[in-house]
Design an enzyme around this catalytic site. Sequence first.
Site, PDB file in Angstrom:
ATOM      1  CG  ASP A 286      98.630  77.516 -25.461  1.00 51.54           C
ATOM      2  OD1 ASP A 286      98.986  76.355 -25.724  1.00 51.54           O
ATOM      3  OD2 ASP A 286      99.321  78.299 -24.773  1.00 51.54           O
TER       4      ASP A 286
ATOM      5  CG  ASP B  36     101.686  73.682 -20.948  1.00 54.71           C
ATOM      6  OD1 ASP B  36     101.259  73.471 -19.805  1.00 54.71           O
ATOM      7  OD2 ASP B  36     101.949  72.776 -21.756  1.00 54.71           O
TER       8      ASP B  36
HETATM    9  C1  XBP Z   1     103.728  73.857 -24.273  1.00 54.89           C
HETATM   10  C2  XBP Z   1     104.730  72.853 -24.641  1.00 54.89           C
HETATM   11  C3  XBP Z   1     104.784  71.564 -23.928  1.00 54.89           C
HETATM   12  C4  XBP Z   1     105.051  71.702 -22.433  1.00 54.89           C
HETATM   13  C5  XBP Z   1     105.438  70.381 -21.806  1.00 54.89           C
HETATM   14  O1  XBP Z   1     102.522  73.556 -24.924  1.00 54.89           O
HETATM   15  O2  XBP Z   1     105.487  73.076 -25.560  1.00 54.89           O
HETATM   16  O3  XBP Z   1     105.823  70.798 -24.499  1.00 54.89           O
HETATM   17  O4  XBP Z   1     106.141  72.594 -22.217  1.00 54.89           O
HETATM   18  O5  XBP Z   1     104.484  69.380 -22.018  1.00 54.89           O
HETATM   19  P1  XBP Z   1     101.308  74.649 -25.181  1.00 54.89           P
HETATM   20  P2  XBP Z   1     104.912  67.941 -22.586  1.00 54.89           P
HETATM   21  O6  XBP Z   1     101.777  76.036 -24.892  1.00 54.89           O
HETATM   22  O7  XBP Z   1     100.972  74.433 -26.643  1.00 54.89           O
HETATM   23  O8  XBP Z   1     100.194  74.215 -24.263  1.00 54.89           O
HETATM   24  O9  XBP Z   1     106.131  67.519 -21.816  1.00 54.89           O
HETATM   25  O10 XBP Z   1     103.706  67.063 -22.331  1.00 54.89           O
HETATM   26  O11 XBP Z   1     105.195  68.110 -24.055  1.00 54.89           O
HETATM   27 MG    MG Z   2     101.471  78.048 -24.580  1.00 51.32          MG
END
Ligand code: XBP
Ligand code: MG
Length: 247
Positions: free
Chosen positions: A14, A16
Amino acid sequence: MDAGAVKLEAIIFDVDGTLAETEEAHRQAFNDAFKEFGIDWTWSQADYKELLKTTGGKERIRAHMDAIGFQYDSADPVDEFVKRLHARKTEIYTAAIEKGAVDLRPGVRELIEECRASGMTMAIATTTSYPNVVALIEATLGAGAMELFPVVSSGDIVRKKKPAPDIFVKAIEDLGLAAGRCIALEDSANGLKSALGAGVATLITPSIYTHDDDFAGASKITPTLADLAGGDSILAAVANCHAQAQA
Ligand code: XBP
Ligand code: MG
């Protein structure tokens, strides 16, 4: 390892919260974009913790509009407005990341290096937009580092974002591997649900916004990858976690 044990063939990361603590940079970028658009919304950390339950930035903006009963009155269709607002947020976010706003979490760099050295396949399955992935990988691992990840499933590539399993299903399809040959590294309950829904065992490193999520069903929960290995090989510790999940 047992003679019949299923060998680990790919690690699916993953982005973020797992590769790096990026959500504060996302929150700041949302707030800056709102200001530029003349919208008087400011998302506090408490607001954002709640809003993160909705994955995807565009979906999160829509969830906020619904929550506050935002009256949109413009000739522009609301979908177009959200798209433009989110595109600007992505520009602000990637510019901050390119300037080095965040670093990888403890143990992530070491694990990636071990995978590279030993030939372990690495993939990405994330809700975040593709330019955000490139900005983070290149800022932290160097230009050309996207090549380390032959499969990248991100953002709007699937219709249903996490916690739906679609993004992990797409990643393992693109890898050409059975789910049992992979392990997912995640930080959130939404990510865990998505990976488990695709049949992928999951190791959790909770992040600042997800430490009190419900991680039932995870193969293992550890504060960071560095803690998991305690100075030894992180890849061996991850493989061990996968072997236990398959036993
Ligand atoms: C995390 C999310 C994303 C980010 C923002 O994704 O839910 O929406 O918060 O990015 P993960 P965007 O943990 O799956 O990596 O504004 O590009 O959606
Ligand atoms: Mg995440």
